[in-house]
Design an enzyme around this catalytic site. Structure first.
Site, PDB file in Angstrom:
ATOM      1  N   ARG A   1       0.832  -1.208   0.000  1.00  0.00           N
ATOM      2  CA  ARG A   1       0.000   0.000   0.000  1.00  0.00           C
ATOM      3  C   ARG A   1       0.865   1.256   0.000  1.00  0.00           C
ATOM      4  NH1 ARG A   1      -3.544  -0.526   5.052  1.00  0.00           N
ATOM      5  NH2 ARG A   1      -1.874  -1.900   5.810  1.00  0.00           N
TER       6      ARG A   1
ATOM      7  N   SER B   1      -5.845   4.033   5.052  1.00  0.00           N
ATOM      8  CA  SER B   1      -5.685   2.588   4.859  1.00  0.00           C
ATOM      9  C   SER B   1      -5.169   2.257   3.467  1.00  0.00           C
ATOM     10  CB  SER B   1      -7.016   1.868   5.095  1.00  0.00           C
ATOM     11  OG  SER B   1      -7.401   1.965   6.449  1.00  0.00           O
TER      12      SER B   1
ATOM     13  N   GLU C   1     -19.418   4.453  -2.430  1.00  0.00           N
ATOM     14  CA  GLU C   1     -18.522   3.850  -3.411  1.00  0.00           C
ATOM     15  C   GLU C   1     -19.089   3.829  -4.829  1.00  0.00           C
ATOM     16  OE1 GLU C   1     -17.460   2.207   0.635  1.00  0.00           O
ATOM     17  OE2 GLU C   1     -19.326   2.535  -0.495  1.00  0.00           O
TER      18      GLU C   1
ATOM     19  N   PHE D   1     -15.420  -3.645  -1.106  1.00  0.00           N
ATOM     20  CA  PHE D   1     -16.300  -2.522  -1.436  1.00  0.00           C
ATOM     21  C   PHE D   1     -16.104  -2.060  -2.878  1.00  0.00           C
ATOM     22  CE2 PHE D   1     -15.265  -1.488   3.234  1.00  0.00           C
ATOM     23  CZ  PHE D   1     -16.159  -2.451   3.673  1.00  0.00           C
TER      24      PHE D   1
ATOM     25  N   HIS E   1      -6.609  -4.645   0.664  1.00  0.00           N
ATOM     26  CA  HIS E   1      -7.283  -5.559   1.590  1.00  0.00           C
ATOM     27  C   HIS E   1      -7.965  -6.722   0.859  1.00  0.00           C
ATOM     28  CE1 HIS E   1      -6.490  -2.092   4.069  1.00  0.00           C
ATOM     29  NE2 HIS E   1      -6.911  -2.720   5.167  1.00  0.00           N
TER      30      HIS E   1
ATOM     31  N   ASP F   1     -11.248  -8.495  10.691  1.00  0.00           N
ATOM     32  CA  ASP F   1     -12.469  -7.858  10.188  1.00  0.00           C
ATOM     33  C   ASP F   1     -13.459  -8.883   9.649  1.00  0.00           C
ATOM     34  OD1 ASP F   1     -11.574  -5.390  10.910  1.00  0.00           O
ATOM     35  OD2 ASP F   1     -10.956  -4.790   8.905  1.00  0.00           O
TER      36      ASP F   1
ATOM     37  N   ARG G   1      -3.407  -6.373   2.238  1.00  0.00           N
ATOM     38  CA  ARG G   1      -3.297  -5.531   3.431  1.00  0.00           C
ATOM     39  C   ARG G   1      -1.938  -5.724   4.092  1.00  0.00           C
ATOM     40  NH1 ARG G   1      -6.700  -6.348   9.091  1.00  0.00           N
ATOM     41  NH2 ARG G   1      -5.892  -4.516  10.164  1.00  0.00           N
TER      42      ARG G   1
END
Length: 318
Positions: A12, A39, A60, A85, A111, A119, A169
Site C-alpha cells: 500500500r 488505509s 462507493e 467494497f 485488503h 475484520d 493488506r
C-alpha cells in the site's frame, strides 16, 4: 532479478508513493477514495495534490461514476477502497459506467483475500478477481511485492482502459530487485526451474510458494514456480503451457476463491489447448472468517508448510 536480501515492505505504501510520483509528471492524474485514504495510502497523494484528490465518503457507487465522468473529460482517475467494497458493492457501476464505455479508470483495491484478518467475512474479498475477470475489457493484475506494485501502477497509468489492481493488506517480503526487475504483462516470471510440477501463483502467496518449493526440493520434488501477475488478459499463456508440457501437472495457489480466479484462468486455458491435471489451492466455496492473518492463511492451506504437504500428497496420487 530476484532480491537476495529480504525486506518486509507495504504494497500500500508502494501505491501511495507511486501516485505522488505520477502526479508530479502528469497533471491529468486524479485520485478518488471512499473515506479510507489512510488505509489505502492515497493520503500521500491527497497531501501532495489536494486539488486533485476527491474523498467520496462511504458512497462507493457514486465514486465509480464520478471517476467515469472524470475519465470522459480526459483525466486519469485512480479509484481506491477495500477490495470488497470496490468490486461487490460497485459491480453495476464498474460494468455499465466504466467497462461498457471503456472509460480510462484505474481501480486499485487494497485488503484483498483472507489476510484482511479480524475484520472477517464481510471485509474479506474472496471473489473480487472472479467479478473483475468476468467483465469485458477489464484488465486484472495481482502484484507480489513492493517493487512490483510500483511498476504495475506506472503501467496502469500508461495504458488506456479499465484496470483492476488488487493489493494485500499485509506487509510483504520483497521478491524482486528494484533496479533489475521489469514488469512484463505478456510474460510469466519463472522463479525457479523444475521438472515434476508447475506451481502457478501471484500476489502475497508468491513468497509462500517460493518457500514451499524449497521444502519440496528437500523431498526430491523439483517444482517449477511461475509468477503470473496479470490474470486477465492471460497474455502469459505461452509460458504457462510450455512449463506444464514439461512437467505434466499444474498447481495453482491464490489468496482467493478457487472459483473464478487464477486457478480458473489456468484451467480454462488448459482445457482448450492442452488437457492436464490441475490442483487449485485457495479458499473453497465458502465465506471467510475472523482471525489473525497468519492463522487464516494456515487454516486455508496457504502457508508454505501446508502447501508442501498438500502438493506432496497430490503428486503421490499422480
Amino acid at each position: 532479478m530476484l532480491k537476495k536480501t529480504v525486506e518486509i515492505k507495504s504494497p500500500r505504501n508502494a501505491y501511495g508513493e507511486t501516485l505522488v510520483e505520477l502526479g508530479a509528471k502528469n497533471k491529468n492524474i486524479v485520485v478518488l477514495d471512499a473515506d479510507l485514504s489512510c488505509s489505502t495510502q492515497t493520503c500521500k497523494f491527497q497531501k501532495a495534490y489536494p486539488e486533485r484528490f476527491f474523498n467520496s465518503g462511504i458512497a462507493e457507487q457514486d465514486m465509480m461514476c464520478t471517476a467515469a465522468g472524470l475519465a470522459n473529460e480526459g483525466k486519469i482517475p485512480f479509484v481506491s477502497t477495500f477490495a470488497m467494497f470496490a468490486t461487490a458493492r460497485c459491480l453495476d457501476q464498474i460494468r455499465n459506467s466504466i467497462c461498457y464505455p471503456r472509460a480510462n479508470v484505474k481501480i486499485v483495491a487494497t485488503h484483498g483475500g483472507v489476510t484482511v484478518g479480524e475484520d472477517g467475512a464481510s471485509h474479506q474479498a474472496l471473489e473480487d478477481i472472479s467479478y473483475m475477470r468476468s467483465i469485458p475489457d477489464m484488465c486484472v493484475i495481482v502484484p507480489a511485492d513492493f517493487n512490483e506494485v510500483k511498476q504495475v501502477i506506472k503501467y496502469a497509468s500508461e495504458i488506456y482502459g479499465p484496470v483492476y489492481v488488487r493489493l494485500a493488506r499485509t506487509n510483504l517480503r520483497t521478491v524482486f530487485e528494484e533496479d533489475k526487475y521489469q514488469f512484463n504483462p505478456e510474460s510469466a516470471v519463472k522463479i525457479c526451474d523444475g521438472k515434476d510440477v508447475t506451481i502457478i501463483t501471484n500476489g502475497e502467496t508468491l513468497w509462500e510458494v517460493i518457500s514451499c518449493a524449497s521444502m519440496l526440493k528437500d523431498k526430491g520434488i523439483y517444482a517449477e514456480v511461475l509468477h503470473v501477475p496479470v490474470v486477465k488478459p492471460l497474455l502469459s499463456a505461452k509460458d504457462i503451457m510450455s512449463s506444464i508440457k514439461k512437467t505434466g501437472v499444474a498447481v495453482t495457489v491464490e489468496n482467493h476463491s478457487i472459483i473464478g480466479g487464477l486457478g480458473s484462468a489456468v484451467c480454462e486455458l488448459l482445457c482448450q489447448a492442452f488437457p492436464a491435471r490441475v490442483l487449485r489451492i485457495g479458499t473453497p466455496d465458502c465465506f471467510g472468517q475472523s482471525g489473525e492473518q497468519r492463522a487464516l492463511l494456515d487454516f486455508y492451506g496457504l502457508t508454505d508448510k501446508k502447501l508442501c504437504e498438500t502438493i506432496s500428497k497430490y503428486l503421490d496420487l499422480k
